[in-house]
Design a protein around this motif. Structure first.
Motif, PDB file in Angstrom:
ATOM      1  N   UNK A 185       0.862  -1.184   0.000  1.00  0.00           N
ATOM      2  CA  UNK A 185       0.000   0.000   0.000  1.00  0.00           C
ATOM      3  C   UNK A 185       0.891   1.223   0.000  1.00  0.00           C
ATOM      4  N   UNK A 186       0.521   2.187  -0.831  1.00  0.00           N
ATOM      5  CA  UNK A 186       1.380   3.369  -0.983  1.00  0.00           C
ATOM      6  C   UNK A 186       0.709   4.567  -0.333  1.00  0.00           C
ATOM      7  N   UNK A 187       1.511   5.352   0.386  1.00  0.00           N
ATOM      8  CA  UNK A 187       0.997   6.550   1.062  1.00  0.00           C
ATOM      9  C   UNK A 187       1.872   7.735   0.666  1.00  0.00           C
ATOM     10  N   UNK A 188       1.216   8.819   0.298  1.00  0.00           N
ATOM     11  CA  UNK A 188       1.941  10.056   0.010  1.00  0.00           C
ATOM     12  C   UNK A 188       1.534  11.056   1.077  1.00  0.00           C
ATOM     13  N   UNK A 189       2.537  11.637   1.754  1.00  0.00           N
ATOM     14  CA  UNK A 189       2.253  12.526   2.885  1.00  0.00           C
ATOM     15  C   UNK A 189       2.837  13.910   2.618  1.00  0.00           C
ATOM     16  N   UNK A 190       2.015  14.926   2.859  1.00  0.00           N
ATOM     17  CA  UNK A 190       2.497  16.297   2.698  1.00  0.00           C
ATOM     18  C   UNK A 190       1.745  17.230   3.638  1.00  0.00           C
ATOM     19  N   UNK A 191       2.279  18.426   3.781  1.00  0.00           N
ATOM     20  CA  UNK A 191       1.532  19.494   4.437  1.00  0.00           C
ATOM     21  C   UNK A 191       0.828  20.281   3.335  1.00  0.00           C
ATOM     22  N   UNK A 192      -0.296  20.913   3.640  1.00  0.00           N
ATOM     23  CA  UNK A 192      -0.935  21.736   2.599  1.00  0.00           C
ATOM     24  C   UNK A 192      -0.272  23.110   2.581  1.00  0.00           C
ATOM     25  N   UNK A 193      -0.057  23.690   3.778  1.00  0.00           N
ATOM     26  CA  UNK A 193       0.713  24.932   3.912  1.00  0.00           C
ATOM     27  C   UNK A 193       1.966  24.570   4.711  1.00  0.00           C
ATOM     28  N   UNK A 194       3.132  24.794   4.135  1.00  0.00           N
ATOM     29  CA  UNK A 194       4.347  24.349   4.826  1.00  0.00           C
ATOM     30  C   UNK A 194       4.699  25.287   5.974  1.00  0.00           C
ATOM     31  N   UNK A 195       4.980  24.661   7.113  1.00  0.00           N
ATOM     32  CA  UNK A 195       5.071  25.413   8.366  1.00  0.00           C
ATOM     33  C   UNK A 195       6.242  26.381   8.409  1.00  0.00           C
ATOM     34  N   UNK A 196       7.300  26.089   7.707  1.00  0.00           N
ATOM     35  CA  UNK A 196       8.478  26.953   7.778  1.00  0.00           C
ATOM     36  C   UNK A 196       8.609  27.864   6.560  1.00  0.00           C
ATOM     37  N   UNK A 197       7.915  27.541   5.475  1.00  0.00           N
ATOM     38  CA  UNK A 197       8.046  28.317   4.240  1.00  0.00           C
ATOM     39  C   UNK A 197       6.766  29.027   3.844  1.00  0.00           C
ATOM     40  N   UNK A 198       5.630  28.539   4.339  1.00  0.00           N
ATOM     41  CA  UNK A 198       4.345  29.178   4.037  1.00  0.00           C
ATOM     42  C   UNK A 198       3.831  28.910   2.636  1.00  0.00           C
ATOM     43  N   UNK A 199       4.575  28.120   1.848  1.00  0.00           N
ATOM     44  CA  UNK A 199       4.082  27.836   0.489  1.00  0.00           C
ATOM     45  C   UNK A 199       3.105  26.660   0.523  1.00  0.00           C
ATOM     46  N   UNK A 200       2.431  26.457  -0.619  1.00  0.00           N
ATOM     47  CA  UNK A 200       1.400  25.423  -0.685  1.00  0.00           C
ATOM     48  C   UNK A 200       1.916  24.192  -1.418  1.00  0.00           C
ATOM     49  N   UNK A 201       1.402  23.032  -1.052  1.00  0.00           N
ATOM     50  CA  UNK A 201       1.699  21.820  -1.824  1.00  0.00           C
ATOM     51  C   UNK A 201       0.795  21.813  -3.054  1.00  0.00           C
ATOM     52  N   UNK A 202       1.295  21.285  -4.179  1.00  0.00           N
ATOM     53  CA  UNK A 202       0.453  21.183  -5.391  1.00  0.00           C
ATOM     54  C   UNK A 202      -0.507  19.994  -5.249  1.00  0.00           C
ATOM     55  N   UNK A 203      -1.521  20.171  -4.418  1.00  0.00           N
ATOM     56  CA  UNK A 203      -2.356  19.028  -4.022  1.00  0.00           C
ATOM     57  C   UNK A 203      -3.129  18.415  -5.185  1.00  0.00           C
ATOM     58  N   UNK A 204      -3.626  19.255  -6.097  1.00  0.00           N
ATOM     59  CA  UNK A 204      -4.433  18.702  -7.196  1.00  0.00           C
ATOM     60  C   UNK A 204      -3.556  17.767  -8.042  1.00  0.00           C
ATOM     61  N   UNK A 205      -2.346  18.213  -8.333  1.00  0.00           N
ATOM     62  CA  UNK A 205      -1.435  17.388  -9.152  1.00  0.00           C
ATOM     63  C   UNK A 205      -1.003  16.133  -8.376  1.00  0.00           C
ATOM     64  N   UNK A 206      -0.796  16.300  -7.085  1.00  0.00           N
ATOM     65  CA  UNK A 206      -0.402  15.137  -6.273  1.00  0.00           C
ATOM     66  C   UNK A 206      -1.524  14.107  -6.252  1.00  0.00           C
TER      67      UNK A 206
END
Ligand SMILES: Cc1ncc(COP(=O)(O)O)c(C=O)c1O
Length: 367
Positions: free
Chosen positions: A157-178
């Motif tokens: 089973x595969x899991x991809x883990x990310x933050x939506x807003x990165x805590x130290x940089x404030x940028x966003x993850x490209x969630x739709x593409x992910x």
């Protein structure tokens, strides 16, 4: 359509839950009603003595794990309220965001599974992964090409883990593409919304909902200690995921539950923050102001209240923070090893109660 998709995705959870039932070891949350207490850890009865003293007339102590004396109607109702707000089938409250990430990531991925996580993920994500028996690999920050390469090689089973807003940089993850990649390779997407909760989305629902990805996301973590002004966190997902965590997440099972006073505050916060449109608009004005103000240091690209000003070297960034603090700005340096060497930074956090003039004064000091 979604139902059949989820049934397929949940097979591995249900299999383990069925094993539990066969062993007669299946755990369920119960409300202890009107019984003589031989169960709680309330040795001196202090939780009951403090009870009438509290202005909200709720208890300061829950007296045990949710699986023992520590479950109560308010916490169950609040989970239902939060699940409804976030358009999720189910919610499970943890004592903190740290606990939520540890509980989820250490228990759900199994031996033989693969976790792929953004290199800049929060320590609680990393620690949870470290406690898991699954294989884990990081991918470069927000790098979809590298994520895809690693997804191709992933097993189990595969899991991809990310933050939506990165805590130290404030940028966003490209969630739709992910999400597209996750669906292509049959992976489960897990998103930590700690810094998006209350801030991103019309009502502060978070980035996943704002992008309408919620019904395709395996799990979301929302924390209450940031914009919500209280303490604790919730994992959102299916009913099977909730049941699984109740049975297998040690950070949920082996700890005293949040007390009524905390849950009351969380509940109140969920009644208030969705309506704080003016505050979210003011925040956005400040973000835009900061964004467009020229300064002599590199700024991370961020459209959120977290603004990182890169000042390489621990000493240099500490000195600059000291100068700003001398001007009464409470701005803290973020040092190595919290961030990689040469990316030490001032982490400037904007709030709706800050003014444009204050932001101009800060950026003026950085010119
Ligand atoms: C991205 C992220 N996840 C989880 C946490 C942990 O949340 P809590 O403070 O509720 O333990 C934090 C807090 O710093 C965070 O930034």
């Amino acid at each position: 359509m979604f139902l059949s998709l989820w049934l397929m995705k949940e097979d591995f959870l249900n299999k383990k839950l069925d094993e539990r039932k066969a062993q007669n070891a299946y755990r369920e949350l119960k409300i202890p009603e009107g019984m003589i207490d031989f169960c709680s850890n309330d040795y001196l009865g202090l939780s009951k003595i403090l009870h009438p003293e509290f202005p909200l007339a709720v208890k300061h102590g829950s007296t045990g794990s949710r699986l023992l004396a520590g479950n109560y109607p308010l916490i169950n109702e609040t989970e239902e309220q939060i699940a409804a707000f976030h358009a999720a089938p189910a919610a499970l409250i943890f004592n903190s965001g740290y606990d939520a990430n540890i509980g989820l990531l250490s228990s759900v991925p199994q031996r033989g599974d693969t976790i792929l996580y953004d290199y800049l993920s929060h320590a609680s994500i990393r620690d949870g992964i470290r406690l898991s028996f699954a294989e884990a690999f990081s991918f470069r920050h927000n790098d979809l090409a590298e994520l895809e390469e690693k997804l191709k090689k992933a097993t189990g089973n595969k899991f991809v883990v990310t933050e939506s807003v990165f805590s130290m940089d404030g940028d966003l993850a490209p969630l739709a593409e992910m999400m597209v990649l996750c669906e292509k390779y049959g992976a489960h997407l897990i998103v930590d919304e700690a810094h998006a909760t209350g801030v991103i989305g019309k009502k502060g629902e978070g980035l996943v909902q704002d992008l309408n990805l919620h019904s395709r996301c395996f799990a979301r973590i929302h924390t209450f200690g940031k914009a919500l002004g209280c303490h604790g966190a919730v994992v959102l997902g299916t009913v099977a995921l909730r049941n699984y965590l109740i049975n297998f997440a040690r950070a949920f099972i082996y700890t005293t539950a949040l007390p009524e006073s905390s849950v009351m505050a969380i509940r109140k916060s969920y009644e208030i923050f969705p309506h704080m449109h003016a505050e979210r608009e003011q925040l956005q004005r400040l973000v835009t102001e900061f964004h467009h103000s020229p300064i002599k240091f590199n700024k991370q690209q961020s459209n959120t209240p977290i603004q990182a000003v890169i000042v390489p070297g621990n000493e240099a960034v500490k000195n600059l923070a000291g100068q700003l603090q001398a001007k009464q700005f409470d701005i803290r340096p973020i040092l190595y090893p919290t961030v990689p060497t040469n990316s030490e930074r001032l982490r400037i956090v904007l709030h709706s109660f800050n003014t444009i003039e204050q932001v101009r004064s800060v950026t003026g000091s950085l010119q």
